[in-house]
Scaffold this active site. Structure first.
Site, PDB file in Angstrom:
ATOM      1  N   HIS A 127      60.389  54.614 -83.567  1.00  0.00           N
ATOM      2  CA  HIS A 127      61.353  55.359 -84.166  1.00  0.00           C
ATOM      3  C   HIS A 127      61.383  55.087 -85.596  1.00  0.00           C
ATOM      4  O   HIS A 127      61.637  56.220 -86.435  1.00  0.00           O
ATOM      5  CB  HIS A 127      62.761  55.168 -83.641  1.00  0.00           C
ATOM      6  CG  HIS A 127      62.730  55.084 -82.082  1.00  0.00           C
ATOM      7  ND1 HIS A 127      63.734  54.390 -81.425  1.00  0.00           N
ATOM      8  CD2 HIS A 127      61.993  55.655 -81.294  1.00  0.00           C
ATOM      9  CE1 HIS A 127      63.414  54.518 -80.205  1.00  0.00           C
ATOM     10  NE2 HIS A 127      62.308  55.110 -79.855  1.00  0.00           N
ATOM     11  N   ARG A 151      61.854  69.637 -83.305  1.00  0.00           N
ATOM     12  CA  ARG A 151      61.500  68.647 -82.240  1.00  0.00           C
ATOM     13  C   ARG A 151      62.759  68.104 -81.771  1.00  0.00           C
ATOM     14  O   ARG A 151      63.180  67.002 -82.417  1.00  0.00           O
ATOM     15  CB  ARG A 151      60.418  67.617 -82.633  1.00  0.00           C
ATOM     16  CG  ARG A 151      59.281  67.978 -82.846  1.00  0.00           C
ATOM     17  CD  ARG A 151      58.226  66.751 -83.285  1.00  0.00           C
ATOM     18  NE  ARG A 151      56.966  66.971 -83.228  1.00  0.00           N
ATOM     19  CZ  ARG A 151      55.863  67.261 -84.106  1.00  0.00           C
ATOM     20  NH1 ARG A 151      56.349  67.118 -85.198  1.00  0.00           N
ATOM     21  NH2 ARG A 151      54.577  67.511 -83.656  1.00  0.00           N
ATOM     22  N   ARG A 183      62.656  73.651 -79.969  1.00  0.00           N
ATOM     23  CA  ARG A 183      61.911  73.177 -78.794  1.00  0.00           C
ATOM     24  C   ARG A 183      62.492  72.116 -77.875  1.00  0.00           C
ATOM     25  O   ARG A 183      63.186  71.413 -78.501  1.00  0.00           O
ATOM     26  CB  ARG A 183      60.488  72.491 -79.058  1.00  0.00           C
ATOM     27  CG  ARG A 183      59.643  71.940 -77.978  1.00  0.00           C
ATOM     28  CD  ARG A 183      58.565  71.397 -78.390  1.00  0.00           C
ATOM     29  NE  ARG A 183      58.767  69.953 -78.972  1.00  0.00           N
ATOM     30  CZ  ARG A 183      57.888  69.254 -79.404  1.00  0.00           C
ATOM     31  NH1 ARG A 183      56.425  69.801 -79.421  1.00  0.00           N
ATOM     32  NH2 ARG A 183      57.883  68.156 -79.818  1.00  0.00           N
ATOM     33  N   GLU A 212      49.984  74.488 -75.008  1.00  0.00           N
ATOM     34  CA  GLU A 212      49.445  72.893 -75.130  1.00  0.00           C
ATOM     35  C   GLU A 212      48.403  72.726 -73.811  1.00  0.00           C
ATOM     36  O   GLU A 212      47.930  71.832 -74.116  1.00  0.00           O
ATOM     37  CB  GLU A 212      50.650  71.991 -75.071  1.00  0.00           C
ATOM     38  CG  GLU A 212      51.488  72.294 -76.242  1.00  0.00           C
ATOM     39  CD  GLU A 212      52.525  71.478 -76.211  1.00  0.00           C
ATOM     40  OE1 GLU A 212      52.613  70.397 -77.260  1.00  0.00           O
ATOM     41  OE2 GLU A 212      53.533  71.333 -75.319  1.00  0.00           O
ATOM     42  N   ASN A 248      47.837  69.978 -81.001  1.00  0.00           N
ATOM     43  CA  ASN A 248      47.762  68.220 -80.848  1.00  0.00           C
ATOM     44  C   ASN A 248      47.459  68.182 -79.291  1.00  0.00           C
ATOM     45  O   ASN A 248      46.359  67.115 -78.999  1.00  0.00           O
ATOM     46  CB  ASN A 248      49.053  67.253 -81.296  1.00  0.00           C
ATOM     47  CG  ASN A 248      49.318  67.668 -82.613  1.00  0.00           C
ATOM     48  OD1 ASN A 248      48.344  67.968 -83.586  1.00  0.00           O
ATOM     49  ND2 ASN A 248      50.563  67.625 -82.869  1.00  0.00           N
ATOM     50  N   ASP A 249      48.297  68.584 -78.562  1.00  0.00           N
ATOM     51  CA  ASP A 249      48.342  68.423 -77.025  1.00  0.00           C
ATOM     52  C   ASP A 249      47.100  69.309 -76.532  1.00  0.00           C
ATOM     53  O   ASP A 249      46.491  68.798 -75.570  1.00  0.00           O
ATOM     54  CB  ASP A 249      49.522  68.725 -76.552  1.00  0.00           C
ATOM     55  CG  ASP A 249      50.222  67.533 -76.380  1.00  0.00           C
ATOM     56  OD1 ASP A 249      49.926  66.136 -76.397  1.00  0.00           O
ATOM     57  OD2 ASP A 249      51.826  67.647 -76.533  1.00  0.00           O
ATOM     58  N   ARG A 303      45.455  61.236 -77.306  1.00  0.00           N
ATOM     59  CA  ARG A 303      45.470  61.733 -78.987  1.00  0.00           C
ATOM     60  C   ARG A 303      45.948  60.257 -79.482  1.00  0.00           C
ATOM     61  O   ARG A 303      46.015  60.083 -80.901  1.00  0.00           O
ATOM     62  CB  ARG A 303      46.599  62.820 -79.298  1.00  0.00           C
ATOM     63  CG  ARG A 303      47.682  62.446 -78.778  1.00  0.00           C
ATOM     64  CD  ARG A 303      48.598  63.844 -78.685  1.00  0.00           C
ATOM     65  NE  ARG A 303      49.736  63.808 -79.714  1.00  0.00           N
ATOM     66  CZ  ARG A 303      50.527  64.573 -79.753  1.00  0.00           C
ATOM     67  NH1 ARG A 303      50.710  65.786 -79.007  1.00  0.00           N
ATOM     68  NH2 ARG A 303      51.496  64.618 -80.778  1.00  0.00           N
ATOM     69  N   CYS A 346      51.782  75.029 -84.624  1.00  0.00           N
ATOM     70  CA  CYS A 346      52.503  73.996 -85.079  1.00  0.00           C
ATOM     71  C   CYS A 346      51.794  72.642 -84.953  1.00  0.00           C
ATOM     72  O   CYS A 346      52.682  71.616 -85.161  1.00  0.00           O
ATOM     73  CB  CYS A 346      53.929  74.174 -84.464  1.00  0.00           C
ATOM     74  SG  CYS A 346      54.108  73.741 -82.860  1.00  0.00           S
TER      75      CYS A 346
END
Ligand code: PEP
Ligand code: MG
Length: 767
Positions: A381, A488, A524, A623, A646-647, A657, A694
């Site tokens: 975090h 996000r 999202r 994704e 990314n995914d 990843r 994105c």
């Protein structure tokens, strides 16, 4: 934990220094010297004389560390006084150098027989047979060596070693004052065997920063080392311990079972009650130290031992104890936390073992330049928050807290995963050059801020931001981005101790919309699971978390949770426009199911009398590669598409990843990835569905160039990427690149990166 640190050569004879009363009398006299008048040198001379008298030693000498890893004789009784400030020993040279190199006390009945013995004729020490030396330690680092010598061979006793170690602590405070060796030189002093000046780690956020070290839970400055009333000190210790236990218990009570947090806190709690640790502190208090000094003395012992331990498990446990010591010192000082009443340098590099996101935000953001963590992970975090603050972060920097002193100059090189502590002039020069270059580029990017985001040949491309915290929102204004292409929502969930209810979420989303003003925001829905764990949401262990129960899979299996979030989003829109999208959709049926939940919530808010959004757009993230084969049936159902590259890359190449060993194995600028992206763009164009991207690749100029070349007209990226991508775009001739990219589609190379770079260079595209 309870055995005392080993000292070589301890004997069993009766104690010449005498009783605890003698020890206390010596400490009281020391206090008078420390509180009295005089320069640092005069006070050191008095201390040295005092030791010689009280410990009935023929010789007492104090060597202090100078730059270049040299120990200089600063004061002596019994050796030739002309040698003072002349005799110098390298760390590791002679018995004294050996004590410094190993940060370990040494008691020798016959010093000459020690393999490291080095005779210095100018000191006249040939008459003295036995030697007891202790390192002068501060902050886990050697600042010098304190020595007594006797003419006749004799065994030194443990009590004598302890007395000399206690005095060494007082001398350490005198040295830290900067009167004997200037602070500048002190911070340049080499670190003997203990400290390299370059620390390697793992990059959690790129960038370069220079500043002064601020140690999170750093050692407080202790003014009083010696106390008159041991009982009162024992009482203070009791009160501080009770405060510390209370604070840890409160944390434990607010932490869900089975989480990592809880494990850590339980370990803390266990260590906090370690009898050996506590009894050593109490014993030290009984010798006449203040509670703080006693805690530090035990900490010094622990650190000295830590430097000898190779076993990572034991080191880790000793580190826990070290951390607890700092907590206890704060409680003794009547503070609740490390930030309480702490002053920050204007350019602060924060050094911490680990810290919570809220703790990081407790520090003044305008002064925070970089973060160094001994622990952490790319998805911890605090790292997420540090990225939002746009500061470089190097994690997994072993022992950083021990190797850096408060106010040390520190360079954090996030791009190369390294930290320079007290950097040399040439490193500072190189870094300053790089920072000048970066500043120049930033000035350049600032100039494009207000210019249209359109290519050199007139193709408009929308540049959006990725965000996840309210602190990201001001970037919308300063970067000149068109809106938020990816909000996000899981990030606010991740940094809270409990699950936010509908009202809390509504307030949060309304705030995001309010701060974005006229600009669009794409929310999202919760994308948790995998590497994004919620502290209060206990999942089960998964063999393949990236392929496991995550994102929309959780949302559809726990519809009440997803519906609450949708309700909060619809309410927050308050009759204005709203865009939302679902992550990790793998099949059309999943999208339909999720969309049904939106409709149910629309009906619900209508029945509650809330206005529906003026324009509701429901989209999908692409994704999962399976979706590529369902586009003709999916696209008519959605209002927009956003590619999570990314995914998508992770699942396309079947690589994790988050695994650093695979980080460079596959390239997103490769024929299969670009073909997949091209397919999405073509199908969306055909269906008339807006498409954006994105993932991280959208924020890298060369990748962004290629994306625009294959047809993307909307890119969403982190705030620092906006300037570089816009600069690239304004120098790009899309028509030419398109032709070139099409000619590459038949290639079967591992990567097209070099060819695309060469194209950019040949066409003066600013990547
Ligand atoms: C992605 O997968 O590209 C994406 C944007 O989502 P995240 O990185 O949050 O998984
Ligand atoms: Mg994703």
């Amino acid at each position: 934990m309870s055995e005392s640190p080993g000292v070589e050569g301890i004997g069993q004879e009766p104690l010449p220094v005498g009783t605890a009363h003698d020890h206390r009398r010596l400490l009281a006299r020391l206090r008078d010297v420390m509180a009295g008048l005089g320069t640092g040198q005069q006070r050191l001379d008095k201390i040295v004389r005092l030791i010689a008298t009280e410990m009935k030693a023929e010789v007492c000498s104090c060597y202090l560390m100078r730059s270049g890893d040299m120990l200089e004789l600063f004061s002596t009784v019994g050796l030739n006084e002309n040698a003072v400030h002349k005799t110098r020993l390298r760390v590791g040279e002679g018995v004294v150098g050996d004590i410094a190199a190993r940060a370990r006390s040494l008691a020798l009945a016959n010093a000459r027989s020690h393999p490291n013995f080095a005779y210095r004729p100018e000191t006249g020490e040939d008459e003295f047979q036995s030697l007891l030396g202790v390192p002068i330690l501060r902050g886990g680092r050697v600042r010098g060596v304190l020595v007594i010598q006797h003419a006749l061979p004799r065994q030194y006793l443990e009590e004598e070693v302890e007395t000399l170690q206690t005095i060494a602590m007082v001398v350490a405070e005198l040295v830290a004052g900067g009167d004997l060796v200037s602070r500048g030189e002190l911070s340049n002093v080499g670190d003997a065997a203990l400290l390299p000046s370059r620390l390697g780690g793992v990059s959690y956020n790129g960038g370069l920063a220079i500043g002064q070290a601020l140690l999170h839970r750093h050692q407080l400055t202790i003014r009083d080392m010696v106390a008159d009333n041991p009982d009162a000190e024992l009482d203070r210790l009791r009160t501080a311990l009770a405060g510390m236990y209370g604070a840890i218990d409160a944390l434990l009570a607010s932490t869900a079972d089975g989480t990592e947090h809880r494990d850590i806190l339980e370990t803390y709690r266990m260590f906090a009650e370690d009898r050996g640790w506590l009894s050593r502190i109490r014993e030290a208090i009984k010798t006449g130290l203040t509670a703080e000094a006693a805690v530090i003395q035990v900490q010094n012992d622990t650190r000295a031992r830590m430097n000898q331990v190779a076993d990572p498990y034991i080191r880790e446990r000793l580190l826990d104890l070290d951390d607890l010591t700092n907590r206890l010192l704060h409680h003794l000082a009547g503070k609740k936390s490390a930030t309480d009443g702490q002053s920050m340098p204007d350019d602060t590099i924060l050094i911490a073992r680990s810290l919570g996101p809220a703790e990081l935000l407790d520090y003044d953001r305008s002064k925070l330049r970089g973060l160094v963590l001994e622990e952490g992970s790319a998805t911890s975090h605090v790292v997420i928050v540090a990225r939002a603050l746009n500061i470089p972060v190097v994690g997994q920097c072993t022992d950083a807290l021990n190797r850096v002193d408060p106010l040390d100059q520190v360079i954090v090189d996030g791009d190369n995963a390294q930290v320079f502590v007290r950097p040399s002039e040439d490193i500072k020069y190189t870094v300053a050059e790089s920072m000048r270059m970066i500043a120049m580029r930033e000035r350049l990017f600032a100039r494009v801020r207000g210019l249209p985001s359109v290519s050199h040949d007139g193709v408009p491309v929308s540049i959006m931001l990725n965000a996840g915290l309210l602190i990201d929102l001001p970037h919308l204004e300063d970067s000149g981005a068109d809106g938020i292409g990816l909000y996000r929502t899981e990030i606010p969930f991740m940094i809270r101790p409990t699950y936010p209810d509908v009202d809390t979420q509504t307030v949060l989303y309304a705030k995001v919309l309010e701060m974005a003003g006229e600009k669009a925001v794409v929310f999202r829905t919760l994308d948790v699971g995998g590497d994004k764990k919620l502290p209060y949401f206990a999942g089960h262990e998964e063999a393949n978390p990236a392929l496991g129960w995550r994102a929309i899979r959780i949302g559809l299996d726990r519809p009440a949770m997803l519906r609450k979030q949708l309700r909060a989003l619809l309410r927050a829109a308050a009759g204005g426009p709203l865009s939302l999208m679902f992550p990790m959709i793998a099949e059309v049926a999943e999208f339909r199911a999720a969309r049904r939940l939106v409709d149910m919530e629309l009906a619900r808010i209508a029945s509650e009398g809330h206005a529906p959004p003026s324009k509701l757009r429901v989209g999908v993230m692409i994704e999962v590669p399976a979706l590529l084969l369902q586009l003709p049936s999916l696209l008519p159902l959605v209002d927009f598409v956003s590619v999570g590259s990314n995914d998508l890359a992770q699942y396309l190449f079947a690589y994790d990843r988050g695994d650093p060993r695979l980080a460079n194995r596959y390239d997103s600028l490769s024929p299969p990835m670009l073909a997949a992206l091209r397919l999405i763009v073509e199908q969306c164009e055909l269906a008339g569905v807006p498409v954006s991207i994105c993932g991280e690749m959208a924020g890298r100029p060369l990748e962004a160039m290629s994306l625009v070349g294959i047809g993307f007209r909307s890119l969403s990226m982190s705030p620092p990427s906006v300037g570089p991508v816009k600069t690239m775009l304004r120098s790009l001739d899309v028509g030419r690149l398109r032709e070139y990219l099409l000619s590459l589609t038949k290639c079967s190379d591992h990567s097209l990166r070099d060819r695309l770079k060469a194209f950019a260079k040949d066409h003066s595209i600013m990547i």
